[in-house]
Design an enzyme around this catalytic site. Sequence first.
Site, PDB file in Angstrom:
ATOM      1  CB  SER A  47       0.148   1.252  -6.680  1.00 55.38           C
ATOM      2  OG  SER A  47       1.245   0.870  -5.892  1.00 55.38           O
TER       3      SER A  47
HETATM    4  N1  SAH Z   1       0.718  -0.632  -1.073  1.00 54.89           N
HETATM    5  C1  SAH Z   1       0.837   0.799  -1.013  1.00 54.89           C
HETATM    6  C2  SAH Z   1       1.826   1.310  -2.056  1.00 54.89           C
HETATM    7  C3  SAH Z   1       2.918   1.985  -1.384  1.00 54.89           C
HETATM    8  S1  SAH Z   1       4.347   2.396  -2.303  1.00 54.89           S
HETATM    9  C4  SAH Z   1      -0.508   1.506  -1.113  1.00 54.89           C
HETATM   10  O1  SAH Z   1      -1.516   0.847  -1.358  1.00 54.89           O
HETATM   11  O2  SAH Z   1      -0.560   2.720  -0.912  1.00 54.89           O
HETATM   12  C5  SAH Z   1       5.527   1.274  -1.623  1.00 54.89           C
HETATM   13  C6  SAH Z   1       5.756   1.357  -0.145  1.00 54.89           C
HETATM   14  O3  SAH Z   1       6.752   0.381   0.179  1.00 54.89           O
HETATM   15  C7  SAH Z   1       6.295   2.684   0.371  1.00 54.89           C
HETATM   16  O4  SAH Z   1       5.461   3.176   1.372  1.00 54.89           O
HETATM   17  C8  SAH Z   1       7.683   2.333   0.909  1.00 54.89           C
HETATM   18  O5  SAH Z   1       8.060   3.087   2.042  1.00 54.89           O
HETATM   19  C9  SAH Z   1       7.505   0.871   1.250  1.00 54.89           C
HETATM   20  N2  SAH Z   1       8.752   0.080   1.345  1.00 54.89           N
HETATM   21  C10 SAH Z   1       9.861   0.152   0.567  1.00 54.89           C
HETATM   22  N3  SAH Z   1      10.774  -0.751   0.966  1.00 54.89           N
HETATM   23  C11 SAH Z   1      10.226  -1.415   2.033  1.00 54.89           C
HETATM   24  C12 SAH Z   1      10.690  -2.460   2.900  1.00 54.89           C
HETATM   25  N4  SAH Z   1      11.903  -2.998   2.773  1.00 54.89           N
HETATM   26  N5  SAH Z   1       9.872  -2.872   3.878  1.00 54.89           N
HETATM   27  C13 SAH Z   1       8.639  -2.340   4.040  1.00 54.89           C
HETATM   28  N6  SAH Z   1       8.148  -1.345   3.258  1.00 54.89           N
HETATM   29  C14 SAH Z   1       8.936  -0.889   2.268  1.00 54.89           C
END
Ligand code: SAH
Length: 219
Positions: free
Chosen positions: A68
Amino acid sequence: MRRPTTDTFRHQGLRKKLIKLLEEKGITDALVLGAMERVPRHFFLDRGFEEIAYEDRAFPIEAEQTISHPFTVAFQTQLLQLKKWSRVLEVGTGSAYQAAVLAEMGARVFTVERQRTLYDQVLQFQWLSKKYPMIEFFYGDGYAGQPKFAPFDRILVTAGAPQVPEGLIPQLKIGGILVVPVGEGAAQRMHRIVRLSETETQQEVFGEFQFVPMLKGKN
Ligand code: SAH
């Protein structure tokens, strides 16, 4: 992935600049700003991003996901109003940068990721597990939360949910806070939901952000 392994004065200087920018954009919580000043964001990205890791931008990670924007991380973390030793469930480990910021603030973090590639990658990130042994990683569908480790003081969803994931609310302590971006399509509105009692919640809605979608099941 080839990760950078040194945190130079130059990186630290770039982080200071980023923190100033976050303040200009309205982030006021000194604990959040302090933690983000200490966590080397470039360690969470491939070496190819080393020079631009401290711009306020989202970058691609594996599995078509993204780390993000720093502003988004700061905004969500500020809404959480963390206390030291808060038990925090994070949905969407991704690069684990957000998890590291929470751990840096003294939280005990339980983070779940549905993409196997990202989960496997984070387990191999030795610097992270050494530096933040208080983060536990799970492979699974965040819609289910982590009932074995509930209740949580805070729940943070870092993917865009089509609706408020109501199933997570019973895993919050009374007085606990859920922060989740909600909305289908190009933009999501940030929601903060406080669990007031067994049956009541209170909801506030903030500005628009862009997230990858929160999807069901595992991949
Ligand atoms: N917090 C992360 C941002 C990642 S983007 C960071 O600091 O890098 C959002 C993430 O949520 C992605 O990796 C995606 O695969 C995950 N995601 C989406 N739906 C999800 C779910 N139902 N359960 C767990 N992870 C999920």
